[in-house]
Write a protein that holds these residues in place. Structure first.
Motif, PDB file in Angstrom:
ATOM      1  N   ALA A 167      -5.048  -0.679 -16.218  1.00 45.37           N
ATOM      2  CA  ALA A 167      -5.526   1.047 -15.963  1.00 45.37           C
ATOM      3  C   ALA A 167      -6.420   1.844 -15.448  1.00 45.37           C
ATOM      4  N   LEU A 168      -7.309   1.301 -15.675  1.00 44.15           N
ATOM      5  CA  LEU A 168      -8.677   1.937 -15.490  1.00 44.15           C
ATOM      6  C   LEU A 168      -9.092   1.568 -13.477  1.00 44.15           C
ATOM      7  N   SER A 169      -8.632  -0.114 -13.956  1.00 48.00           N
ATOM      8  CA  SER A 169      -8.490  -0.330 -12.307  1.00 48.00           C
ATOM      9  C   SER A 169      -7.422   0.320 -11.730  1.00 48.00           C
ATOM     10  N   ILE A 170      -6.249   0.920 -11.649  1.00 44.62           N
ATOM     11  CA  ILE A 170      -5.721   2.092 -11.207  1.00 44.62           C
ATOM     12  C   ILE A 170      -6.134   3.652 -11.066  1.00 44.62           C
ATOM     13  N   LEU A 171      -6.738   3.628 -11.896  1.00 49.29           N
ATOM     14  CA  LEU A 171      -7.499   5.021 -12.438  1.00 49.29           C
ATOM     15  C   LEU A 171      -8.620   5.541 -10.995  1.00 49.29           C
ATOM     16  N   GLN A 172      -8.807   4.188 -11.024  1.00 48.09           N
ATOM     17  CA  GLN A 172     -10.271   4.812 -10.090  1.00 48.09           C
ATOM     18  C   GLN A 172     -10.252   3.909  -8.747  1.00 48.09           C
ATOM     19  N   SER A 173      -9.043   3.828  -8.527  1.00 43.83           N
ATOM     20  CA  SER A 173      -8.884   2.833  -6.945  1.00 43.83           C
ATOM     21  C   SER A 173      -8.827   3.965  -5.612  1.00 43.83           C
ATOM     22  N   GLU A 174      -9.192   3.654  -4.445  1.00 48.37           N
ATOM     23  CA  GLU A 174      -8.918   4.746  -3.318  1.00 48.37           C
ATOM     24  C   GLU A 174      -7.762   5.128  -2.905  1.00 48.37           C
ATOM     25  N   ASP A 175      -7.126   4.010  -3.539  1.00 50.43           N
ATOM     26  CA  ASP A 175      -5.211   4.001  -3.020  1.00 50.43           C
ATOM     27  C   ASP A 175      -4.786   4.741  -4.506  1.00 50.43           C
ATOM     28  N   GLY A 176      -5.427   4.636  -5.063  1.00 53.45           N
ATOM     29  CA  GLY A 176      -4.797   5.504  -6.257  1.00 53.45           C
ATOM     30  C   GLY A 176      -5.355   7.327  -6.670  1.00 53.45           C
ATOM     31  N   PRO A 177      -5.701   6.936  -8.054  1.00 57.41           N
ATOM     32  CA  PRO A 177      -6.049   8.445  -8.080  1.00 57.41           C
ATOM     33  C   PRO A 177      -7.042   8.626  -7.815  1.00 57.41           C
ATOM     34  N   ASN A 178      -7.985   7.926  -7.705  1.00 52.49           N
ATOM     35  CA  ASN A 178      -9.586   7.794  -7.306  1.00 52.49           C
ATOM     36  C   ASN A 178     -10.587   8.759  -7.888  1.00 52.49           C
ATOM     37  N   GLY A 208       0.866  -1.396  -0.160  1.00 50.80           N
ATOM     38  CA  GLY A 208      -0.137   0.296  -0.140  1.00 50.80           C
ATOM     39  C   GLY A 208       0.937   1.287   0.005  1.00 50.80           C
ATOM     40  N   GLN A 209       1.941   0.801   0.725  1.00 53.71           N
ATOM     41  CA  GLN A 209       2.816   2.628   0.766  1.00 53.71           C
ATOM     42  C   GLN A 209       3.550   2.513  -0.408  1.00 53.71           C
ATOM     43  N   ILE A 210       3.322   1.695  -0.836  1.00 53.45           N
ATOM     44  CA  ILE A 210       4.545   1.685  -2.289  1.00 53.45           C
ATOM     45  C   ILE A 210       3.175   2.376  -3.765  1.00 53.45           C
ATOM     46  N   TYR A 211       2.525   1.973  -3.275  1.00 47.96           N
ATOM     47  CA  TYR A 211       1.490   1.991  -4.600  1.00 47.96           C
ATOM     48  C   TYR A 211       0.677   3.225  -4.333  1.00 47.96           C
ATOM     49  N   ARG A 212       0.489   3.960  -3.596  1.00 48.71           N
ATOM     50  CA  ARG A 212      -0.132   5.245  -2.682  1.00 48.71           C
ATOM     51  C   ARG A 212       1.178   6.017  -3.635  1.00 48.71           C
ATOM     52  N   TRP A 213       2.633   5.750  -3.403  1.00 52.17           N
ATOM     53  CA  TRP A 213       3.521   6.743  -3.415  1.00 52.17           C
ATOM     54  C   TRP A 213       3.615   6.524  -5.146  1.00 52.17           C
ATOM     55  N   ILE A 214       3.536   6.190  -5.875  1.00 52.61           N
ATOM     56  CA  ILE A 214       3.146   5.983  -7.170  1.00 52.61           C
ATOM     57  C   ILE A 214       2.160   6.730  -7.874  1.00 52.61           C
ATOM     58  N   HIS A 215       1.191   5.664  -7.087  1.00 55.19           N
ATOM     59  CA  HIS A 215      -0.545   6.396  -7.651  1.00 55.19           C
ATOM     60  C   HIS A 215      -1.402   7.042  -7.619  1.00 55.19           C
ATOM     61  N   GLN A 216      -0.766   8.151  -5.927  1.00 56.26           N
ATOM     62  CA  GLN A 216      -1.710   9.676  -5.762  1.00 56.26           C
ATOM     63  C   GLN A 216      -0.175   9.755  -5.534  1.00 56.26           C
ATOM     64  N   ARG A 217       0.851   9.901  -5.157  1.00 59.34           N
ATOM     65  CA  ARG A 217       2.507  11.507  -5.606  1.00 59.34           C
ATOM     66  C   ARG A 217       2.352  10.916  -6.657  1.00 59.34           C
ATOM     67  N   GLY A 218       2.900   9.997  -7.279  1.00 61.89           N
ATOM     68  CA  GLY A 218       3.682   9.774  -9.386  1.00 61.89           C
ATOM     69  C   GLY A 218       4.798   9.558  -8.573  1.00 61.89           C
ATOM     70  N   ALA A 219       5.185   9.395  -7.945  1.00 68.38           N
ATOM     71  CA  ALA A 219       6.645   9.112  -7.658  1.00 68.38           C
ATOM     72  C   ALA A 219       7.121   8.000  -8.708  1.00 68.38           C
ATOM     73  N   VAL A 230      -1.139   4.737 -17.163  1.00 71.79           N
ATOM     74  CA  VAL A 230      -1.640   5.528 -16.430  1.00 71.79           C
ATOM     75  C   VAL A 230       0.004   6.597 -16.055  1.00 71.79           C
ATOM     76  N   ALA A 231       0.500   6.189 -16.261  1.00 73.38           N
ATOM     77  CA  ALA A 231       1.974   7.356 -16.351  1.00 73.38           C
ATOM     78  C   ALA A 231       1.930   8.899 -17.201  1.00 73.38           C
ATOM     79  N   GLN A 232       1.179   8.511 -17.675  1.00 75.84           N
ATOM     80  CA  GLN A 232       0.232   9.270 -18.654  1.00 75.84           C
ATOM     81  C   GLN A 232      -0.352  10.541 -18.203  1.00 75.84           C
ATOM     82  N   VAL A 233      -1.105   9.880 -17.476  1.00 72.05           N
ATOM     83  CA  VAL A 233      -2.046  11.277 -15.562  1.00 72.05           C
ATOM     84  C   VAL A 233      -1.167  11.661 -15.261  1.00 72.05           C
ATOM     85  N   HIS A 234      -0.386  10.589 -14.723  1.00 70.65           N
ATOM     86  CA  HIS A 234       0.349  11.400 -13.287  1.00 70.65           C
ATOM     87  C   HIS A 234       1.293  12.526 -13.858  1.00 70.65           C
ATOM     88  N   THR A 235       2.097  12.247 -14.934  1.00 70.50           N
ATOM     89  CA  THR A 235       3.189  13.429 -15.356  1.00 70.50           C
ATOM     90  C   THR A 235       2.420  14.517 -15.264  1.00 70.50           C
TER      91      THR A 235
END
Length: 382
Positions: free
Chosen positions: A200-211, A50-61, A157-162
């Motif tokens: 990608a949609l699952s990641i983008l819609q996840s609560e621990d991701g971009p939501n 969860g820590q890794i996932y939030r770093w990548i998909h919430q903070r865009g690490a 997903v990286a397009q969205v984060h960037t």
């Protein structure tokens, strides 16, 4: 006399070094997949995923070194076994209307484009799903490239984060996710890369991701009929159909996919598509002067859509050099819309954004980038 036994000389040729283990692209994993990797392959406690996932998909690490709440030893282990696949901004072009087109370079030297379209009430990103496109629609510049390859979930997903990161800096915002809406209408046919799109949609819609809410994501297709059913069953985001014709003769001339699944098959798939209450399918109709913009076309379109919950986006064609089509004049577009309205079809003339930077619908072709070189052989359609 007995001869002495032959003595074999040992082979001193050094053995080849074992091939390095392939790194796992953790940016392409759902939280469930990442949890399995962390627990089963790295032997770490599940909450670390969860820590890794939030770093990548919430903070865009984009690197493990940024994950400061992980120990140095764990970060080193991640570097040895995993990676975050990079997507590097290669070019940025700004339109007079505020649209920004980003060109990204993938690790294997391919180019893709994403388009940011800000407005008063939303910040929308047009996302690509493939390098090039196999659909070969004759009015679309992307179709001239052919298909080079599918994008991975991480690259989608990286397009969205960037772009989130770019917009945050550009507009001096504090929120990690300034983008509000996503439209999968960039390079490629999304349903031709369905499994990676779904991840990608699952990641983008996840609560621990971009939501992102399902209400704020739209996926467009040229009409891969078997995949439309799967899309409706396995995702909950909005569907848009690139129709662009009122007869099979017209559509087959400009959209080769129609030769496999004609308008009747496409409309049957739309009638069966599971829609949430109050939701409609969007039909995109590119207006080509003298080809599909007559009063007769409008009346045929009404007949096609009469039993489908639908709205129509009329798109004045964005002219591309060498493709042989011209855009419909404003008066003709409005007359076409008015006929649809009289037939009780909700229709809107869509404002084209980014024409001056080749960032509008049908114009993404990486001029000077991916337009060079050969396309790989396209995979079979479903």
């Amino acid at each position: 006399m007995m001869s002495e036994p032959a003595v074999s000389t040992p082979d001193t040729t050094p053995l080849p070094a074992p091939a390095p283990a392939k790194l796992v692209d953790v940016s392409s994993l759902t939280l469930e997949g990442l949890t399995r990797f962390v627990s089963e392959q790295l032997g770490e406690r599940a909450f670390r995923s969860g820590q890794i996932y939030r770093w990548i998909h919430q903070r865009g690490a984009t690197s493990f070194d940024e994950m400061t709440d992980l120990s140095k030893a764990f970060r080193q282990k991640l570097k040895e076994r995993a990676e975050i696949v990079p997507l590097v901004k290669d070019l940025e072009q700004r339109s007079v209307d505020g649209t920004i087109k980003y060109r990204f370079k993938t690790r294997d030297g391919r180019y893709i484009e994403s388009v940011y379209m800000p407005s008063e009430d939303r910040k929308t990103l047009c996302v690509s799903t493939q390098v090039g496109c196999a659909m070969a629609c004759s009015f679309c510049m992307t179709g001239t490239l052919g298909l080079k390859r599918n994008l991975t979930p991480g690259e989608i997903v990286a397009q969205v984060h960037t772009v989130n990161r770019e917009v945050r800096k550009l507009e001096n915002l504090e929120t990690w996710r300034p983008l509000s809406n996503l439209v999968f209408m960039g390079m490629g046919e999304p349903l031709h890369n369905f499994e990676n799109l779904k991840t990608a949609l699952s990641i983008l819609q996840s609560e621990d991701g971009p939501n992102f809410s399902h209400r704020h994501i739209t996926v467009s297709t040229v009409g891969l009929v078997p995949m439309i059913e799967r899309f409706g069953q396995e995702t909950d985001v909005k569907l848009a159909i690139s129709l662009n014709a009122s007869t099979d003769e017209q559509r087959s001339k400009t959209m080769p996919v129609n030769r496999k699944w004609n308008i009747a098959a496409l409309m049957e798939a739309c009638r069966k598509f599971p829609l949430r209450q109050g939701r409609r399918i969007t039909f995109e109709y590119v207006l080509l002067r003298g080809f599909n913009d007559t009063d007769e076309d409008a009346h045929r379109l009404i007949e096609l859509l009469k039993d489908v919950p639908a709205k129509v986006n009329l798109i004045p064609y964005n002219e591309n050099p060498g493709l042989g089509f011209q855009t419909t004049m404003e008066e003709r577009a409005e007359a076409f819309r008015e006929i649809l309205a009289q037939g009780h079809i909700a229709a809107f003339i869509r404002q084209n954004r980014g024409r001056d930077i080749a960032g509008a619908c049908g114009q993404l072709a990486n001029r000077g980038g991916e337009g060079e070189g050969k396309a790989t052989q396209a995979p079979e359609l479903p």
